[in-house]
Design a protein around this motif. Structure first.
Motif, PDB file in Angstrom:
ATOM      1  N   GLU A   1       6.720  -7.335   1.695  1.00 31.68           N
ATOM      2  CA  GLU A   1       5.390  -7.845   2.043  1.00 31.68           C
ATOM      3  C   GLU A   1       4.986  -9.011   1.146  1.00 31.68           C
ATOM      4  O   GLU A   1       4.340  -9.957   1.612  1.00 31.68           O
TER       5      GLU A   1
ATOM      6  N   ARG B   1       1.609   6.407  -7.154  1.00 31.26           N
ATOM      7  CA  ARG B   1       0.539   7.185  -7.781  1.00 31.26           C
ATOM      8  C   ARG B   1       0.813   8.684  -7.638  1.00 31.26           C
ATOM      9  O   ARG B   1       0.665   9.447  -8.583  1.00 31.26           O
TER      10      ARG B   1
ATOM     11  N   VAL C   1       2.491  -9.160 -15.536  1.00 30.92           N
ATOM     12  CA  VAL C   1       3.460  -8.095 -15.828  1.00 30.92           C
ATOM     13  C   VAL C   1       3.772  -8.065 -17.324  1.00 30.92           C
ATOM     14  O   VAL C   1       3.766  -7.006 -17.967  1.00 30.92           O
TER      15      VAL C   1
ATOM     16  N   ASP D   1      -1.719  -0.183 -11.117  1.00 34.86           N
ATOM     17  CA  ASP D   1      -0.928   0.317  -9.982  1.00 34.86           C
ATOM     18  C   ASP D   1      -0.283  -0.827  -9.218  1.00 34.86           C
ATOM     19  O   ASP D   1       0.742  -0.628  -8.557  1.00 34.86           O
ATOM     20  N   ALA D   2      -0.910  -1.990  -9.247  1.00 29.86           N
ATOM     21  CA  ALA D   2      -0.355  -3.148  -8.528  1.00 29.86           C
ATOM     22  C   ALA D   2      -0.821  -4.437  -9.200  1.00 29.86           C
ATOM     23  O   ALA D   2      -1.940  -4.511  -9.704  1.00 29.86           O
ATOM     24  N   ILE D   3       0.068  -5.417  -9.201  1.00 30.33           N
ATOM     25  CA  ILE D   3      -0.245  -6.750  -9.721  1.00 30.33           C
ATOM     26  C   ILE D   3      -0.480  -7.655  -8.518  1.00 30.33           C
ATOM     27  O   ILE D   3       0.451  -8.033  -7.813  1.00 30.33           O
TER      28      ILE D   3
ATOM     29  N   LYS E   1      -8.072   5.141 -13.778  1.00 32.03           N
ATOM     30  CA  LYS E   1      -6.875   5.279 -12.936  1.00 32.03           C
ATOM     31  C   LYS E   1      -6.762   6.658 -12.294  1.00 32.03           C
ATOM     32  O   LYS E   1      -6.138   6.818 -11.241  1.00 32.03           O
ATOM     33  N   ILE E   2      -7.355   7.651 -12.930  1.00 32.24           N
ATOM     34  CA  ILE E   2      -7.278   9.008 -12.369  1.00 32.24           C
ATOM     35  C   ILE E   2      -7.922   9.054 -10.987  1.00 32.24           C
ATOM     36  O   ILE E   2      -7.425   9.701 -10.069  1.00 32.24           O
ATOM     37  N   LYS E   3      -8.990   8.317 -10.834  1.00 32.55           N
ATOM     38  CA  LYS E   3      -9.781   8.393  -9.594  1.00 32.55           C
ATOM     39  C   LYS E   3      -9.541   7.211  -8.653  1.00 32.55           C
ATOM     40  O   LYS E   3      -9.705   7.351  -7.436  1.00 32.55           O
ATOM     41  N   PHE E   4      -9.190   6.061  -9.198  1.00 34.03           N
ATOM     42  CA  PHE E   4      -9.100   4.843  -8.392  1.00 34.03           C
ATOM     43  C   PHE E   4      -7.734   4.185  -8.517  1.00 34.03           C
ATOM     44  O   PHE E   4      -7.103   4.236  -9.575  1.00 34.03           O
ATOM     45  N   ILE E   5      -7.342   3.500  -7.440  1.00 36.85           N
ATOM     46  CA  ILE E   5      -6.218   2.567  -7.516  1.00 36.85           C
ATOM     47  C   ILE E   5      -6.677   1.390  -8.364  1.00 36.85           C
ATOM     48  O   ILE E   5      -7.766   0.853  -8.142  1.00 36.85           O
TER      49      ILE E   5
ATOM     50  N   ALA F   1       0.834  -1.209   0.000  1.00 35.37           N
ATOM     51  CA  ALA F   1       0.000   0.000   0.000  1.00 35.37           C
ATOM     52  C   ALA F   1       0.867   1.257   0.000  1.00 35.37           C
ATOM     53  O   ALA F   1       0.605   2.228  -0.711  1.00 35.37           O
TER      54      ALA F   1
ATOM     55  N   ILE G   1       4.838  -4.130  -7.997  1.00 37.43           N
ATOM     56  CA  ILE G   1       5.200  -3.737  -6.629  1.00 37.43           C
ATOM     57  C   ILE G   1       5.542  -5.012  -5.877  1.00 37.43           C
ATOM     58  O   ILE G   1       4.661  -5.805  -5.529  1.00 37.43           O
TER      59      ILE G   1
ATOM     60  N   PHE H   1      -3.325  -6.198   1.115  1.00 35.77           N
ATOM     61  CA  PHE H   1      -2.116  -5.681   0.456  1.00 35.77           C
ATOM     62  C   PHE H   1      -2.295  -4.214   0.067  1.00 35.77           C
ATOM     63  O   PHE H   1      -1.342  -3.439   0.072  1.00 35.77           O
ATOM     64  N   LEU H   2      -3.516  -3.834  -0.302  1.00 33.40           N
ATOM     65  CA  LEU H   2      -3.761  -2.447  -0.705  1.00 33.40           C
ATOM     66  C   LEU H   2      -3.956  -1.537   0.507  1.00 33.40           C
ATOM     67  O   LEU H   2      -4.152  -0.324   0.356  1.00 33.40           O
TER      68      LEU H   2
END
Lengths: 237, 237
Positions: A152, A139, B135, B146-148, B118-122, A132, A148, B170-171
């Motif tokens: 963790e 971002r 990936v 933003d994350a895998i 993506k502008i508003k959310f992860i 996180a 990432i 994880f987030l």
């Protein structure tokens, strides 16, 4: 130097990619103004970071169960609060201060360097920071990671071998196909022992103007660069 | 519908984000030409994907130890090779065919939709695909994750609860702050049971022109969208 076989660059983040110290001092000085405090944030930043390795060591050594870096930072913060006269901070303000680690600024060369490196290489974090923290930092700072990874996801802290080996495994690569990029010689020692290629990046002011460690490479790393744009150039990007 | 509290969108990928079936057929037909083969790649693609859920189930049910999706795909492929007259493929050609899953094409709306979201959310994957697969797919198709995250980082396959809960963890978010985006009603059933918000995306040709399942939402999901651009519009992006 078989750099030709390198497919992924795995990055140390705190100090190598972002300037944690200046970021904490700047946010702290803003808090001084907003809350009419008189904290020495230079001293605070160094004290907070000074508790980092000991807190990781307690997890690495099995003295305590797994805790992610947000949790470790928060525990260290709670210890520092009385020492620095910050007792008036509310729980929300403490949580917000702890999350300064999610808002660290990149070094001036970072975004340009990573953007160039990404064309040729897979770019992954290999940081002791939790997912996180890394996602929120990326971002905000526009760090173009492909993945990432780190403590963790490997569920152990660098420089334990498992952290490097799991990170390569997640990428579907052999350690020999990965290059660890770090401003810290110890990180590269551990990476090389696992089979990684190594790139040392000079960050001579990470710990401020009086830094004494990691000013120069301590070994013959595969690449030595002055910053991430220089690294891109040296890797042919 | 408390969409206002949503901070991250977690995506099913195969079928929701990428068109696995057309991609495999197209690569297969190219292999027919290059190798003078006469394989029915429509049938092959459906047979390969048909082995997907049974192979996951054997891991979920503990009949066998953990294996990532690249491994499961490869084992299924080896079973299909004699059935489809592909015995002449060399080990390298088999490995390359198996990696077609790393080279799946996005639906036409995907990149535009994700870029707006993506502008508003992860944006995180929450796929049964392994990290390397995700990936490599993202780099080729320019998917701006933003994350895998997903099965390999949670070390269990959807729809087990642990997969959803670990992905939120994880987030650094509660399940209520996450919205699962999927073209499959069963995925959303499991997500909702874990506390996630839910978004159903119609992909009526994922399984070809004669698809019978998942043509419409089976429940009152928080959002129903025709594609990812429509989802962005419906989420105010």
């Amino acid at each position: 130097m078989s750099i030709e076989t390198t497919k992924a660059l795995t990055f140390d983040v705190f100090g190598t990619v972002v300037d944690w110290r200046s970021s904490i001092i700047r946010e702290g000085n803003r808090l001084n103004r907003e809350k009419a405090l008189n904290v020495d944030w230079v001293e605070f930043a160094d004290a907070w970071r000074g508790m980092y390795q000991p807190s990781l060591a307690r997890v690495r050594d099995g003295e305590r169960p797994w805790a992610n870096l947000d949790q470790l930072h928060r525990e260290s913060l709670e210890e520092l609060i009385p020492r620095f006269g910050l007792d008036s901070l509310t729980p929300t303000e403490r949580e917000n201060l702890n999350r300064v680690w999610h808002r660290l600024d990149p070094w001036p060369d970072t975004v340009d360097g990573l953007t160039r490196l990404k064309i040729k290489f897979i770019l992954a974090t290999h940081s002791n920071g939790n997912v996180a923290l890394m996602v929120n930092m990326a971002r905000r700072a526009r760090l173009p990671w492909d993945a990432i990874l780190g403590a963790e996801t490997a569920r152990c802290y660098k420089p334990l071998r498992r952290s490097y080996l799991k990170t390569a495994e997640f990428l579907g690569l052999s350690p020999q196909e990965c290059m660890m990029v770090a401003a810290h010689n110890k990180d590269l020692v551990a990476a090389r022992e696992c089979g990684f290629r190594t790139a040392f990046v000079r960050r001579p002011t990470e710990y401020g103007p009086n830094q004494t460690e990691d000013l120069e490479p301590s070994s013959e790393w595969d690449v030595v660069a002055d910053n991430l744009v220089d690294l891109a150039a040296k890797l042919g990007c």
